[in-house]
Design a protein around this motif. Structure first.
Motif, PDB file in Angstrom:
ATOM      1  N   GLU A  58      41.324  29.120  30.829  1.00  0.00           N
ATOM      2  CA  GLU A  58      39.993  28.772  31.345  1.00  0.00           C
ATOM      3  C   GLU A  58      38.909  29.613  30.663  1.00  0.00           C
ATOM      4  OE1 GLU A  58      42.496  29.877  33.611  1.00  0.00           O
ATOM      5  OE2 GLU A  58      43.205  27.823  33.846  1.00  0.00           O
ATOM      6  N   ASN A  59      39.182  30.914  30.527  1.00  0.00           N
ATOM      7  CA  ASN A  59      38.217  31.799  29.858  1.00  0.00           C
ATOM      8  C   ASN A  59      38.042  31.407  28.400  1.00  0.00           C
ATOM      9  OD1 ASN A  59      37.884  33.317  32.169  1.00  0.00           O
ATOM     10  ND2 ASN A  59      39.310  34.905  31.549  1.00  0.00           N
ATOM     11  N   ALA A  69      25.842  31.064  32.063  1.00  0.00           N
ATOM     12  CA  ALA A  69      26.486  31.165  33.386  1.00  0.00           C
ATOM     13  C   ALA A  69      27.983  31.453  33.247  1.00  0.00           C
ATOM     14  CB  ALA A  69      26.259  29.878  34.181  1.00  0.00           C
ATOM     15  N   ASP A  70      28.636  30.846  32.241  1.00  0.00           N
ATOM     16  CA  ASP A  70      30.065  31.095  32.025  1.00  0.00           C
ATOM     17  C   ASP A  70      30.309  32.536  31.585  1.00  0.00           C
ATOM     18  OD1 ASP A  70      30.672  28.447  32.643  1.00  0.00           O
ATOM     19  OD2 ASP A  70      30.503  27.802  30.543  1.00  0.00           O
ATOM     20  N   ALA A  72      28.393  35.105  32.245  1.00  0.00           N
ATOM     21  CA  ALA A  72      28.130  35.961  33.410  1.00  0.00           C
ATOM     22  C   ALA A  72      29.337  35.974  34.342  1.00  0.00           C
ATOM     23  CB  ALA A  72      26.884  35.479  34.153  1.00  0.00           C
ATOM     24  N   ARG A  73      29.946  34.823  34.585  1.00  0.00           N
ATOM     25  CA  ARG A  73      31.141  34.779  35.438  1.00  0.00           C
ATOM     26  C   ARG A  73      32.290  35.541  34.786  1.00  0.00           C
ATOM     27  NH1 ARG A  73      29.216  29.779  36.594  1.00  0.00           N
ATOM     28  NH2 ARG A  73      30.392  28.726  34.950  1.00  0.00           N
ATOM     29  N   PHE A  74      32.448  35.387  33.470  1.00  0.00           N
ATOM     30  CA  PHE A  74      33.513  36.072  32.743  1.00  0.00           C
ATOM     31  C   PHE A  74      33.382  37.587  32.885  1.00  0.00           C
ATOM     32  CE2 PHE A  74      35.061  37.929  28.681  1.00  0.00           C
ATOM     33  CZ  PHE A  74      36.411  37.622  28.817  1.00  0.00           C
ATOM     34  N   ALA A  76      31.893  39.240  35.119  1.00  0.00           N
ATOM     35  CA  ALA A  76      31.935  39.717  36.500  1.00  0.00           C
ATOM     36  C   ALA A  76      33.300  40.316  36.824  1.00  0.00           C
ATOM     37  CB  ALA A  76      31.610  38.582  37.472  1.00  0.00           C
ATOM     38  N   ASP A  77      34.309  39.941  36.054  1.00  0.00           N
ATOM     39  CA  ASP A  77      35.652  40.504  36.210  1.00  0.00           C
ATOM     40  C   ASP A  77      35.689  41.895  35.587  1.00  0.00           C
ATOM     41  OD1 ASP A  77      38.662  40.195  36.641  1.00  0.00           O
ATOM     42  OD2 ASP A  77      38.544  40.580  34.475  1.00  0.00           O
TER      43      ASP A  77
END
Length: 157
Positions: A58-59, A69-70, A72-74, A76-77
């Motif tokens: 997915e990453n 946005a992707d 930023a979500r990545f 966040a881990d």
């Protein structure tokens, strides 16, 4: 070893190299240490480990066509953030090493650019480029040979 320990260790690992380049640039030991690529191999090894353990299908798909946005979500881990940070450490140190050797070669003052590179890599690179242009403009000549000759004369060699 935990992600936090790898992160902390990588941060501490780079500091002696920066200290040598900034505080003792003309010391023979600094020059010998900075000739080596081993610091980059070590850091890149940590980066590779984190990168491989962070990338999921997915990453990988999200990063292959990055949207803010992707990303930023990545990041966040915690593991992804550590991977990104170590990427910065490797690349900033590599740029800092290049600035250091350019200063050694041309005699151009680099302490300010190295300090900026330590804290904000691209700003240190920009600083060095501007410093080089200014030194070149006011050195009485327009080529690197004139700058290098002045550096050699001022160092007494």
């Amino acid at each position: 070893m935990t992600i936090s320990q790898l992160f902390d260790g990588a941060n501490i690992f780079v500091l002696p190299f920066w200290a040598l380049m900034i505080l003792l640039p003309n010391w023979k030991i600094t020059q010998r240490v900075m000739e080596s690529y081993l610091p980059f191999v070590a850091l890149a090894g940590v980066y590779l480990y984190l990168f491989i353990s962070t990338i999921t299908p997915e990453n990988a798909q999200a990063l292959s066509n990055p949207q803010l946005a992707d990303i930023a979500r990545f990041f966040a881990d915690e593991k992804a953030a550590a991977t990104g940070w170590i990427h910065f450490l490797v690349m900033d140190l590599f740029v800092g090493r290049w600035i250091y050797w350019e200063g050694q070669k041309t005699g151009i003052w680099t302490i300010h650019s190295l300090a900026l590179s330590l804290f904000a890599g691209p700003l240190g690179l920009l600083s060095h480029i501007f410093t080089y242009w200014i030194a070149k403009r006011f050195s009485g000549g327009s080529d690197e040979a004139a700058i290098a000759e002045k550096a050699t004369q001022s160092s007494g060699t």
